[in-house]
Design a protein around this motif. Structure first.
Motif, PDB file in Angstrom:
ATOM      1  N   VAL A 115      38.672  21.592  31.375  1.00 57.92           N
ATOM      2  CA  VAL A 115      39.268  21.696  32.570  1.00 57.92           C
ATOM      3  C   VAL A 115      38.194  22.229  33.632  1.00 57.92           C
ATOM      4  O   VAL A 115      37.850  21.640  34.526  1.00 57.92           O
ATOM      5  N   ALA A 116      37.223  23.109  32.989  1.00 59.40           N
ATOM      6  CA  ALA A 116      36.002  23.515  33.836  1.00 59.40           C
ATOM      7  C   ALA A 116      35.025  22.220  34.160  1.00 59.40           C
ATOM      8  O   ALA A 116      34.722  22.113  35.190  1.00 59.40           O
ATOM      9  N   ALA A 117      35.128  21.314  33.303  1.00 56.12           N
ATOM     10  CA  ALA A 117      33.971  20.198  33.491  1.00 56.12           C
ATOM     11  C   ALA A 117      35.011  19.472  34.419  1.00 56.12           C
ATOM     12  O   ALA A 117      34.153  18.694  35.290  1.00 56.12           O
ATOM     13  N   ALA A 118      36.151  19.128  34.382  1.00 53.04           N
ATOM     14  CA  ALA A 118      36.751  18.264  35.338  1.00 53.04           C
ATOM     15  C   ALA A 118      36.685  18.873  36.903  1.00 53.04           C
ATOM     16  O   ALA A 118      36.643  18.211  37.681  1.00 53.04           O
ATOM     17  N   ARG A 119      36.677  20.053  36.885  1.00 56.08           N
ATOM     18  CA  ARG A 119      36.637  20.413  38.258  1.00 56.08           C
ATOM     19  C   ARG A 119      35.314  20.460  38.766  1.00 56.08           C
ATOM     20  O   ARG A 119      34.982  20.195  40.112  1.00 56.08           O
ATOM     21  N   ARG A 120      34.382  20.761  37.965  1.00 51.53           N
ATOM     22  CA  ARG A 120      32.944  20.405  38.460  1.00 51.53           C
ATOM     23  C   ARG A 120      32.926  19.146  38.937  1.00 51.53           C
ATOM     24  O   ARG A 120      31.849  18.938  39.832  1.00 51.53           O
ATOM     25  N   ALA A 121      33.336  18.139  38.112  1.00 51.30           N
ATOM     26  CA  ALA A 121      33.093  17.037  38.368  1.00 51.30           C
ATOM     27  C   ALA A 121      33.987  16.296  39.545  1.00 51.30           C
ATOM     28  O   ALA A 121      33.503  15.066  40.329  1.00 51.30           O
ATOM     29  N   PHE A 122      35.148  16.977  39.896  1.00 50.96           N
ATOM     30  CA  PHE A 122      36.012  16.470  41.164  1.00 50.96           C
ATOM     31  C   PHE A 122      35.375  16.128  42.463  1.00 50.96           C
ATOM     32  O   PHE A 122      35.560  15.076  43.009  1.00 50.96           O
ATOM     33  N   PRO A 123      34.431  17.180  42.883  1.00 55.37           N
ATOM     34  CA  PRO A 123      33.944  16.900  44.251  1.00 55.37           C
ATOM     35  C   PRO A 123      33.418  15.649  44.407  1.00 55.37           C
ATOM     36  O   PRO A 123      33.493  14.604  45.373  1.00 55.37           O
ATOM     37  N   ALA A 124      32.257  15.206  43.469  1.00 60.49           N
ATOM     38  CA  ALA A 124      31.550  13.942  43.476  1.00 60.49           C
ATOM     39  C   ALA A 124      32.263  12.730  43.284  1.00 60.49           C
ATOM     40  O   ALA A 124      32.179  11.802  44.067  1.00 60.49           O
ATOM     41  N   TRP A 125      33.385  12.785  42.455  1.00 63.60           N
ATOM     42  CA  TRP A 125      34.058  11.645  41.961  1.00 63.60           C
ATOM     43  C   TRP A 125      34.999  11.416  43.057  1.00 63.60           C
ATOM     44  O   TRP A 125      35.336  10.077  43.566  1.00 63.60           O
ATOM     45  N   SER A 126      35.753  12.426  43.701  1.00 56.77           N
ATOM     46  CA  SER A 126      36.600  12.189  44.722  1.00 56.77           C
ATOM     47  C   SER A 126      36.159  11.579  46.189  1.00 56.77           C
ATOM     48  O   SER A 126      36.599  10.926  46.848  1.00 56.77           O
ATOM     49  N   ARG A 127      34.933  11.879  46.478  1.00 57.25           N
ATOM     50  CA  ARG A 127      34.060  11.647  47.492  1.00 57.25           C
ATOM     51  C   ARG A 127      33.295  10.288  47.374  1.00 57.25           C
ATOM     52  O   ARG A 127      32.885   9.577  48.373  1.00 57.25           O
ATOM     53  N   ARG A 128      33.206   9.849  45.951  1.00 61.49           N
ATOM     54  CA  ARG A 128      32.596   8.582  45.985  1.00 61.49           C
ATOM     55  C   ARG A 128      33.462   7.356  46.727  1.00 61.49           C
ATOM     56  O   ARG A 128      34.662   7.696  46.501  1.00 61.49           O
ATOM     57  N   PRO A 129      32.769   6.398  47.236  1.00 52.65           N
ATOM     58  CA  PRO A 129      33.430   5.453  47.845  1.00 52.65           C
ATOM     59  C   PRO A 129      34.635   4.850  46.762  1.00 52.65           C
ATOM     60  O   PRO A 129      34.297   4.316  45.643  1.00 52.65           O
ATOM     61  N   ALA A 130      35.624   4.537  47.259  1.00 54.31           N
ATOM     62  CA  ALA A 130      36.821   4.000  46.551  1.00 54.31           C
ATOM     63  C   ALA A 130      36.422   3.004  45.835  1.00 54.31           C
ATOM     64  O   ALA A 130      36.672   2.453  44.637  1.00 54.31           O
ATOM     65  N   ALA A 131      35.748   1.864  46.359  1.00 54.75           N
ATOM     66  CA  ALA A 131      35.376   0.387  45.727  1.00 54.75           C
ATOM     67  C   ALA A 131      34.594   0.741  44.613  1.00 54.75           C
ATOM     68  O   ALA A 131      34.421  -0.064  43.572  1.00 54.75           O
ATOM     69  N   GLU A 132      33.546   1.880  44.730  1.00 52.93           N
ATOM     70  CA  GLU A 132      32.860   2.137  43.550  1.00 52.93           C
ATOM     71  C   GLU A 132      33.637   2.663  42.348  1.00 52.93           C
ATOM     72  O   GLU A 132      33.284   2.271  41.238  1.00 52.93           O
ATOM     73  N   ARG A 133      34.738   3.356  42.358  1.00 51.33           N
ATOM     74  CA  ARG A 133      35.455   4.078  41.389  1.00 51.33           C
ATOM     75  C   ARG A 133      36.068   2.604  41.013  1.00 51.33           C
ATOM     76  O   ARG A 133      36.314   2.582  39.517  1.00 51.33           O
ATOM     77  N   GLY A 134      36.724   1.955  41.836  1.00 54.74           N
ATOM     78  CA  GLY A 134      37.211   0.654  41.380  1.00 54.74           C
ATOM     79  C   GLY A 134      36.376  -0.255  40.417  1.00 54.74           C
ATOM     80  O   GLY A 134      36.662  -0.675  39.283  1.00 54.74           O
ATOM     81  N   ARG A 135      35.134  -0.516  41.082  1.00 55.01           N
ATOM     82  CA  ARG A 135      34.241  -1.271  40.010  1.00 55.01           C
ATOM     83  C   ARG A 135      34.022  -0.732  38.625  1.00 55.01           C
ATOM     84  O   ARG A 135      33.791  -1.446  37.540  1.00 55.01           O
TER      85      ARG A 135
END
Ligand code: TAP
Length: 477
Positions: free
Chosen positions: A46-66
């Motif tokens: 959970v700590a790792a997921a919390r650390r990763a959240f800000p960058a992942w959530s702000r990443r352009p949606a199309a990049e997450r999609g790719r």
């Protein structure tokens, strides 16, 4: 084969060093010793997921999609080995793993990969002088708990929309079927999912699952499994008022009217209950037959059920494999005793096969006529190759029996009467209705139930709504 926990982008042992054997249900031999997550591992993930959240959530949606599209390609490139692993761990016939589980898993990641940059907010016509629009924001760290009946597919149903929407994930697969989920962790890293965005923790439900549901750092919990565990999840998540999504059991009514095309109804009804050995929440486990056609239907249905080839799931010819655990086989066979004690009539099966299959978790395709729709075999989820037959006189009685359980997941009907079909589609108490078919699923079509079958929807735009929260923004213009 991966045997360790997947946390923060790497494979690690459990903090306690604990492992547990995962078994091949064909013969109960050990496939591998797999790390079992405890409370400390859940906290780390959970700590790792919390650390990763800000960058992942702000990443352009199309990049997450790719990245999800790349994952779908990797799944297809390794399709055969994934199919073999799923069959080995769960008992799914290899032909099903190849033709259904793996393609549907790739299809789900591809669908939500494409969805990532198409899911959007709205502008709302409010009073003059103001612009009002909505943002769809990810909820944060999502805990996901899945069962053992479709481990590969169910992890995709949960992780794909969660990731597309910008959440980070801690996934707990069932302790008895962890292998394909861990393989997906490896492929996620290869596809470019950053460390911490996805964490996969095989472990006991009562330990790791419970810790995830209770954790104050988890914003939402999505669960598939039994109604009893669903209740526990709701209680455990009350502390920080997590968003909860539940996909629970079912007791699907599969209704065959007197005007149905008999051959199609017989085939479809066999698929409805015997696919995956009946271990499906949407199985057509109550077969409601109009009294005029019941005998003709049953003659063909019993013949078809008795002809199903049981065998080693890795054999291309096998049509039905073993149940996923010996404990579960015994539970299913226990319902044959329940049926007898309730005055039910055993029409086919009702036992474990002998010979070469006796060491495995097999149960013959079983058909039982219930004495009453109120009987336990007509009310409780058996979750095996066990179908309960009931007859009805007219539409009203069919509807009353169909809606006469506390569940409300999937139901289906076979008829050539268009008006009746649409009337039943409206009046059946269910999240999904199939007309002249059964048990169809597609990543674009909402999946979920009502009543004791849970709440919330997987798949489609509804899944994206479940994995986001809406923010209303007012601009003084
Ligand atoms: P559950 O206990 O509901 O297991 C489903 C998942 O929940 C597993 O990952 C399990 O972990 C986990 N879990 C168990 N206790 C938990 C807790 N206190 N907190 C958080 N997670 C927890 O189902 P089961 O015992 O495997 O099967 C029992 C019956 O449930 C079946 O016979 C069937 O009727 C029904 N069932 C329904 C579905 C669907 S698709 N609706 C799927 C499976 C089972 P572990 O298994 O690793 O302990």
């Amino acid at each position: 084969m991966r045997r360790q926990l997947f946390i923060d982008g790497g494979f690690v042992d459990a903090a306690s060093g604990e492992t547990r054997a995962t078994l091949n249900p064909h013969d109960n031999s050990v496939i591998a010793e797999v790390a079992m997550a405890g409370t400390e591992d859940v906290a780390r993930a959970v700590a790792a997921a919390r650390r990763a959240f800000p960058a992942w959530s702000r990443r352009p949606a199309a990049e997450r999609g790719r990245i999800l599209l790349k994952l779908a390609d990797l799944i297809e490139a390794g399709a055969e080995s994934l199919a073999q692993l799923e069959s080995l761990d769960t008992g799914h016939p290899i032909r099903d793993s190849r033709m259904l589980d793996v393609p549907r898993t790739a299809g789900c990641y591809r669908y939500f990969g494409g969805m990532a940059d198409k899911f959007q907010g709205e502008t709302i016509p409010v009073e003059a002088g103001f612009l009002n629009y909505t943002l769809r924001e990810p909820v944060g760290v999502v805990g996901q708990v899945v069962p053992w009946n479709f481990p590969l597919m169910f992890t995709s149903w949960k992780m794909a929309p969660a990731l597309a929407a910008g959440n980070t994930v801690v996934m707990k697969p069932a302790e008895i079927t962890p292998l394909t989920s861990l393989k997906i962790g490896e492929l996620m890293a290869e596809a470019g999912v950053p460390p911490g965005v996805v964490n996969i923790l095989p472990g006991l439900g009562s330990v790791a699952g419970q810790a995830l549901a209770e954790h104050p750092g988890v914003a939402k919990i999505a669960f598939t499994g039994s109604t009893a565990t669903g209740r526990r999840i709701v209680q455990a998540s009350a502390g920080n008022l997590k968003k909860v999504q539940l996909e629970l059991g079912g007791k699907g009514a599969n209704i065959v009217f007197e005007d149905a095309g008999l051959a199609a109804a017989v085939n479809g009804s066999a698929w409805a209950i015997f696919h995956n050995q009946g271990q499906a929440c949407i199985a057509g486990s109550r077969l409601l037959l109009h009294e005029k056609i019941a005998d003709a239907f049953l003659e063909k249905f019993i013949a078809l059920a008795s002809s199903i080839r049981l065998g080693n799931p890795l054999d291309d010819q096998t049509e039905m494999g073993p149940l996923t655990s010996a404990e579960h086989r015994d539970r299913v066979l226990g319902y044959v005793d329940v049926a007898r004690s309730e005055g039910g009539e055993l029409l086919a099966g009702g036992k474990a096969p002998g010979g070469a299959l006796a060491r495995g978790c097999y149960v013959e395709p079983t058909i039982v006529r219930a004495a009453s729709p109120a009987d336990r075999i007509a009310q409780e989820e058996v979750f095996g190759p066990f179908v309960t037959v009931l007859t009805f006189r007219d539409d009203e009685e069919a509807l009353k029996i169909a809606n006469g359980t506390d569940y409300g997941l999937g139901s289906g009907l076979w008829t050539s009467n268009l008006q009746r079909a649409h009337r039943f589609a409206r009046e059946l108490r269910a999240g999904m209705v199939w007309i002249n078919s059964y048990k169809r699923v597609n990543p674009g079509s909402p999946f979920g139930g009502v009543g004791l079958s849970g709440y919330g929807r997987e798949m489609g735009f509804d899944a994206m709504r479940e994995y986001t929260q809406v923010k209303s923004v007012w601009v003084n213009v």
